[in-house]
Motif scaffolding. Sequence first.
Motif, PDB file in Angstrom:
ATOM      1  N   VAL A  56     -13.030  16.924 -31.035  1.00  0.00           N
ATOM      2  CA  VAL A  56     -12.811  17.784 -29.863  1.00  0.00           C
ATOM      3  C   VAL A  56     -11.328  17.800 -29.486  1.00  0.00           C
ATOM      4  N   CYS A  57     -10.693  16.642 -29.535  1.00  0.00           N
ATOM      5  CA  CYS A  57      -9.262  16.573 -29.225  1.00  0.00           C
ATOM      6  C   CYS A  57      -8.445  17.368 -30.242  1.00  0.00           C
ATOM      7  N   GLY A  58      -8.805  17.250 -31.503  1.00  0.00           N
ATOM      8  CA  GLY A  58      -8.101  18.012 -32.542  1.00  0.00           C
ATOM      9  C   GLY A  58      -8.262  19.509 -32.347  1.00  0.00           C
ATOM     10  N   LEU A  59      -9.476  19.943 -32.012  1.00  0.00           N
ATOM     11  CA  LEU A  59      -9.706  21.364 -31.762  1.00  0.00           C
ATOM     12  C   LEU A  59      -8.920  21.857 -30.542  1.00  0.00           C
ATOM     13  N   ALA A  60      -8.810  21.018 -29.525  1.00  0.00           N
ATOM     14  CA  ALA A  60      -8.041  21.400 -28.340  1.00  0.00           C
ATOM     15  C   ALA A  60      -6.564  21.560 -28.676  1.00  0.00           C
ATOM     16  N   VAL A  61      -6.041  20.682 -29.524  1.00  0.00           N
ATOM     17  CA  VAL A  61      -4.639  20.787 -29.941  1.00  0.00           C
ATOM     18  C   VAL A  61      -4.425  22.050 -30.761  1.00  0.00           C
ATOM     19  N   ILE A  62      -5.337  22.321 -31.679  1.00  0.00           N
ATOM     20  CA  ILE A  62      -5.221  23.536 -32.506  1.00  0.00           C
ATOM     21  C   ILE A  62      -5.294  24.789 -31.635  1.00  0.00           C
ATOM     22  N   TYR A  63      -6.180  24.781 -30.661  1.00  0.00           N
ATOM     23  CA  TYR A  63      -6.299  25.926 -29.755  1.00  0.00           C
ATOM     24  C   TYR A  63      -5.020  26.109 -28.925  1.00  0.00           C
ATOM     25  N   GLY A  64      -4.423  24.993 -28.480  1.00  0.00           N
ATOM     26  CA  GLY A  64      -3.170  25.070 -27.735  1.00  0.00           C
ATOM     27  C   GLY A  64      -2.043  25.644 -28.580  1.00  0.00           C
ATOM     28  N   ILE A  65      -1.975  25.235 -29.838  1.00  0.00           N
ATOM     29  CA  ILE A  65      -0.955  25.786 -30.731  1.00  0.00           C
ATOM     30  C   ILE A  65      -1.194  27.270 -30.968  1.00  0.00           C
ATOM     31  N   TYR A  66      -2.476  27.647 -31.103  1.00  0.00           N
ATOM     32  CA  TYR A  66      -2.810  29.062 -31.253  1.00  0.00           C
ATOM     33  C   TYR A  66      -2.358  29.865 -30.031  1.00  0.00           C
ATOM     34  N   LEU A  67      -2.591  29.332 -28.832  1.00  0.00           N
ATOM     35  CA  LEU A  67      -2.180  30.051 -27.616  1.00  0.00           C
ATOM     36  C   LEU A  67      -0.673  30.195 -27.521  1.00  0.00           C
ATOM     37  N   ILE A  68       0.055  29.182 -27.971  1.00  0.00           N
ATOM     38  CA  ILE A  68       1.513  29.258 -27.932  1.00  0.00           C
ATOM     39  C   ILE A  68       2.023  30.279 -28.945  1.00  0.00           C
ATOM     40  N   ALA A  69       1.426  30.288 -30.142  1.00  0.00           N
ATOM     41  CA  ALA A  69       1.899  31.157 -31.199  1.00  0.00           C
ATOM     42  C   ALA A  69       1.476  32.607 -30.998  1.00  0.00           C
ATOM     43  N   ALA A  70       0.394  32.853 -30.275  1.00  0.00           N
ATOM     44  CA  ALA A  70      -0.114  34.224 -30.126  1.00  0.00           C
ATOM     45  C   ALA A  70       0.682  35.039 -29.137  1.00  0.00           C
TER      46      ALA A  70
END
Length: 70
Positions: A56-70
């Motif tokens: 869950v923590c890994g998915l949250a980090v990936i989602y945060g990176i996605y939000l920054i990059a989008a």
Amino acid sequence: MDIDWAALGEVFGVSLVATVALVGVFTLGIIGAGRKPSSGGTPVLARTGAYACFGVCGLAVIYGIYLIAA
């Protein structure tokens, strides 16, 4: 310069809740991974829960990176 204080407060609140939740889930993962077989319960279940928390923590980090990059 005009500051939208309501939007700033909303961002602060969401960031605070997300941070506390993510740290809490990671802490549960550490506790589950550190369980010893002699501490009662099933260590396999605790280890599986720990891996789920880390996932869950890994998915949250990936989602945060996605939000920054989008």
